[in-house]
Design an enzyme around this catalytic site. Structure first.
Site, PDB file in Angstrom:
ATOM      1  N   GLU A 282      26.879 -29.707 -25.755  1.00  0.00           N
ATOM      2  CA  GLU A 282      26.401 -30.635 -26.787  1.00  0.00           C
ATOM      3  C   GLU A 282      27.597 -31.402 -27.342  1.00  0.00           C
ATOM      4  OE1 GLU A 282      24.441 -30.662 -31.258  1.00  0.00           O
ATOM      5  OE2 GLU A 282      25.726 -29.035 -30.630  1.00  0.00           O
TER       6      GLU A 282
ATOM      7  N   LYS B 200      32.108 -30.028 -28.639  1.00  0.00           N
ATOM      8  CA  LYS B 200      33.279 -30.852 -28.995  1.00  0.00           C
ATOM      9  C   LYS B 200      34.031 -30.286 -30.192  1.00  0.00           C
ATOM     10  CE  LYS B 200      31.184 -34.103 -32.243  1.00  0.00           C
ATOM     11  NZ  LYS B 200      31.098 -35.470 -32.732  1.00  0.00           N
ATOM     12  N   HIS B 201      33.486 -29.237 -30.799  1.00  0.00           N
ATOM     13  CA  HIS B 201      34.183 -28.618 -31.929  1.00  0.00           C
ATOM     14  C   HIS B 201      35.114 -27.486 -31.490  1.00  0.00           C
ATOM     15  CE1 HIS B 201      32.284 -31.028 -35.004  1.00  0.00           C
ATOM     16  NE2 HIS B 201      31.184 -30.947 -34.281  1.00  0.00           N
TER      17      HIS B 201
ATOM     18  N   ASP C 287      26.493 -25.007 -27.571  1.00  0.00           N
ATOM     19  CA  ASP C 287      26.368 -25.630 -28.880  1.00  0.00           C
ATOM     20  C   ASP C 287      27.734 -26.153 -29.349  1.00  0.00           C
ATOM     21  OD1 ASP C 287      24.624 -26.077 -31.211  1.00  0.00           O
ATOM     22  OD2 ASP C 287      26.002 -24.709 -32.233  1.00  0.00           O
TER      23      ASP C 287
ATOM     24  N   ASN D 294      31.651 -21.785 -30.900  1.00  0.00           N
ATOM     25  CA  ASN D 294      32.567 -22.388 -31.879  1.00  0.00           C
ATOM     26  C   ASN D 294      32.704 -21.603 -33.172  1.00  0.00           C
ATOM     27  OD1 ASN D 294      34.086 -24.692 -33.134  1.00  0.00           O
ATOM     28  ND2 ASN D 294      32.272 -24.735 -34.431  1.00  0.00           N
TER      29      ASN D 294
END
Ligand SMILES: *[C@@H]1O[C@H](CO)[C@@H](O)[C@H](O)[C@H]1NC(C)=O
Ligand SMILES: *[C@@H]1O[C@H](CO)[C@@H](O)[C@H](O)[C@H]1NC(C)=O
Ligand SMILES: *[C@@H]1O[C@H](CO)[C@@H](O)[C@H](O)[C@H]1NC(C)=O
Ligand SMILES: *[C@@H]1O[C@H](CO)[C@@H](O)[C@H](O)[C@H]1NC(C)=O
Ligand SMILES: *[C@@H]1O[C@H](CO)[C@@H](O)[C@H](O)[C@H]1NC(C)=O
Ligand SMILES: *[C@@H]1O[C@H](CO)[C@@H](O)[C@H](O)[C@H]1NC(C)=O
Ligand SMILES: *[C@@H]1O[C@H](CO)[C@@H](O)[C@H](O)[C@H]1NC(C)=O
Length: 532
Positions: free
Chosen positions: A246, A225-226, A222, A141
């Site tokens: 995550e 969802k971002h 990691d 991300n």
């Protein structure tokens, strides 16, 4: 699945060099490591290791490789290690050193603090030699900076056009969550523009190369969802291995959205974590309904609960023991994470009773524990042994659990030929109501509690009584005909048979004695009849 297929998939998984699938990971049990904090190489000099100051403590890949026995002896069949790529190398930031590995600089390089390419290959080889899997944490991300105007030439993506422009995340706005910068103004995390086609293509090449070069079997992703969801399928395809994301959110529907063919193979099970805390933490709400509610929702909503990552701790949440002081709460909740559906994930130090609260206090150096063979370590060993035995010999890995009964202080559930009876009464005695449910076994069936090594005989109408005469220990029953697990003696012989069906037998294991050894002053006599 037929036994022959089980056998085939196990053979395949033990000989695989890389590219392990969700089917293979489903059978595994994961031990999560913060590379800087798990082990020191023999003779290493520790200059400074101050948890509150977020300093380096000195762990690395070689040290992990030399201390795999501790993990394998407890029955784990995979490790998950910190991100392996280069991190921020400037002066100490407002939040200390990047000892955790999440502050990515140039992701195309390895993190030299943890070792060389040869060291990482040696760790991977040794993990595979032991028949275990290697899961590597990856940060896609964002990168890390100490300014809102980073020098982009330091990163793999060397131009501002490969990043979203700065904005602070508004957590009520999905686009903002996915495009704005995590972190804060002191340590901003510049958000990589994963809509950009050059970014997509370069990330695909990079992950494919990383996985092949180090024979990685799976990825933990990691901040999944971002990144917009439709980025993941192509990325995962290039990786060619199991991906567990995550998605930090307590709501089943929100987390479930990130699992499936349009997203990732698996997600870490935050909703279960929250439900187990609500149900078992002491002191706590002792809200067994929260767990029942989770079970109902998860059945309806997740695409495949059998590959979710079940945990009680990780690097982002307070240690279980910080939130719950009674050890029985840990034993019962831990049993759920191993014997329900999903892949157990144990964060290093859980077995040592570490009790730091959230980041950075939950990242204690494990060597301070002397790697002691604690009661929790022994319980995990037993649970791993039973779980792997069931998976080796039956289609247990794909079976769904079935709740037999529950009340405000307990839950009994069946998965295949294993019945787990868990309670949140903790060490002190309390008065409890009986619950009744249909037995999976006929009258006269001899069952063994593999934790206490006690025998229970199913009585008429399927009645079995579990007495909590020494506090709320978990009870895990299997038919005594399931031999060969090596638990409670290979043949299960030598155990007394109760003269009255349904009564427990006095003989018990050293593990059970250790589990109820605390705190003796609080123990009162209690008896709970569980009818089935
Ligand atoms: C959500 O966030 C995006 C990105 O920052 C922004 O462009 C958009 O205006 C926001 N939407 C709302 C309704 O605030
Ligand atoms: C217990 O959990 C249920 C289901 O999640 C919830 O509706 C209820 O408010 C909780 N009760 C308490 C006392 O926290
Ligand atoms: C929780 O963690 C904090 C910080 O590490 C510590 O001060 C506190 O004593 C801990 N609480 C318990 C119950 O262990
Ligand atoms: C670990 O060993 C050291 C040296 O023998 C000892 O001082 C320390 O108390 C031990 N710690 C634990 C948690 O057992
Ligand atoms: C831990 O202790 C138990 C009970 O004494 C023993 O059976 C087990 O082998 C020990 N485990 C290790 C890794 O030493
Ligand atoms: C499960 O099967 C593997 C592979 O045959 C074997 O190494 C392991 O000992 C078995 N474990 C148990 C607990 O049955
Ligand atoms: C359990 O209930 C009985 C009867 O109501 C009562 O006499 C006893 O004190 C209670 N024991 C505990 C530990 O609460």
């Amino acid at each position: 699945m037929l036994p022959s297929l089980v056998f085939f998939s196990l053979l395949a998984s033990f000989s695989a060099v890389f590219a392990a699938t969700a089917e293979q990971w489903r059978t595994r049990s994961i031990y999560q490591i913060i590379t800087d904090r798990y082990a020191l190489e023999p003779g290493a000099v520790v200059n400074e290791c101050v948890i509150s100051q977020q300093t380096w403590c000195g762990g690395n890949w070689n040290a992990i490789r030399k201390r795999l026995d501790y993990i394998q002896d407890a029955g784990f069949t995979a490790i998950w290690i910190s991100p392996v790529n280069q991190n921020y190398q400037g002066p100490r930031s407002a939040y200390g050193d990047p000892y955790h590995g999440y502050w990515i600089a140039d992701i195309s390089q390895l993190n030299e603090k943890f070792g060389t390419a040869e060291d990482l290959k040696a760790l991977s080889d040794e993990v595979h030699r032991r028949g275990m899997y290697l899961m590597v944490d990856v940060v896609i991300n964002n990168v890390m900076s100490t300014s809102l105007t980073p020098d982009y030439s330091k990163y793999m993506f060397k131009d501002a056009k490969y990043y979203h422009p700065y904005c602070a995340v508004d957590f009520s706005n999905t686009t903002s969550e996915q495009q704005c910068w995590l972190g804060d103004k002191q340590v901003p995390l510049p958000d990589v523009n994963t809509e950009n086609s050059e970014v997509k293509s370069k990330y695909s090449d990079w992950i494919s190369d990383l996985v092949k070069t180090y024979s990685i079997d799976g990825l933990r992703i990691d901040a999944a969802k971002h990144v917009r969801k439709d980025f993941w399928p192509a990325f995962a395809k290039s990786a060619g291995v199991f991906c567990m994301g995550e998605v930090f959110d307590p709501v089943v529907a929100n987390v479930a959205d990130w699992q499936g063919p349009d997203a990732l193979d698996s997600v870490l099970n935050y909703p279960l974590y929250n439900a187990l805390l609500a149900a078992f933490a002491l002191p706590g709400p002792q809200n067994m309904s929260a767990l029942m509610d989770y079970i109902e929702q998860s059945k309806k909503t997740f695409k495949d609960t059998t590959v979710l990552g079940n945990f009680l701790e990780n690097q982002d949440v307070a240690r279980w023991h910080n939130l719950s002081v009674d050890p029985q709460s840990l034993y019962n909740a831990m049993t759920y994470t191993f014997l329900s559906d999903g892949v157990p994930v144990v964060y290093y130090g859980l077995e040592q009773g570490f009790s730091g609260n959230a980041d950075p206090y939950n990242r204690e150096p494990l060597w301070s524990s002397n790697y002691t063979n604690t009661t929790s370590y022994q319980l995990m060993t037993t649970l791993n042994k039973l779980r792997t035995f069931m998976i080796n010999t039956t289609d247990w890995a794909t079976q769904k659990p079935n709740v037999l009964a529950s009340n405000k202080n307990g839950i009994a559930f069946q998965k295949g030929e294993v019945v787990s009876i868990l309670t949140n009464i903790g060490s002190p005695a309390q008065n409890l109501t009986n619950i009744a449910f249909q037995s999976p076994w006929p009258q006269g069936t001899v069952t063994i509690d593999v934790i206490g090594c006690r025998q229970f005989v199913v009585a008429s109408a399927g009645y079995v009584e579990v007495e909590y005469t020494k506090g709320g220990v978990p009870v895990v029953l299997i038919p005594s005909t399931l031999q060969g697990s090596g638990l409670c003696g290979t043949t299960m012989e030598g155990l007394h048979t109760g003269t009255v069906p349904g009564q427990t037998v006095a003989q018990s294991s050293a593990l059970l004695s250790a589990m109820v050894a605390w705190p003796l002053s609080l123990l009162l006599m209690v008896s709970l009849g569980w009818r089935w």
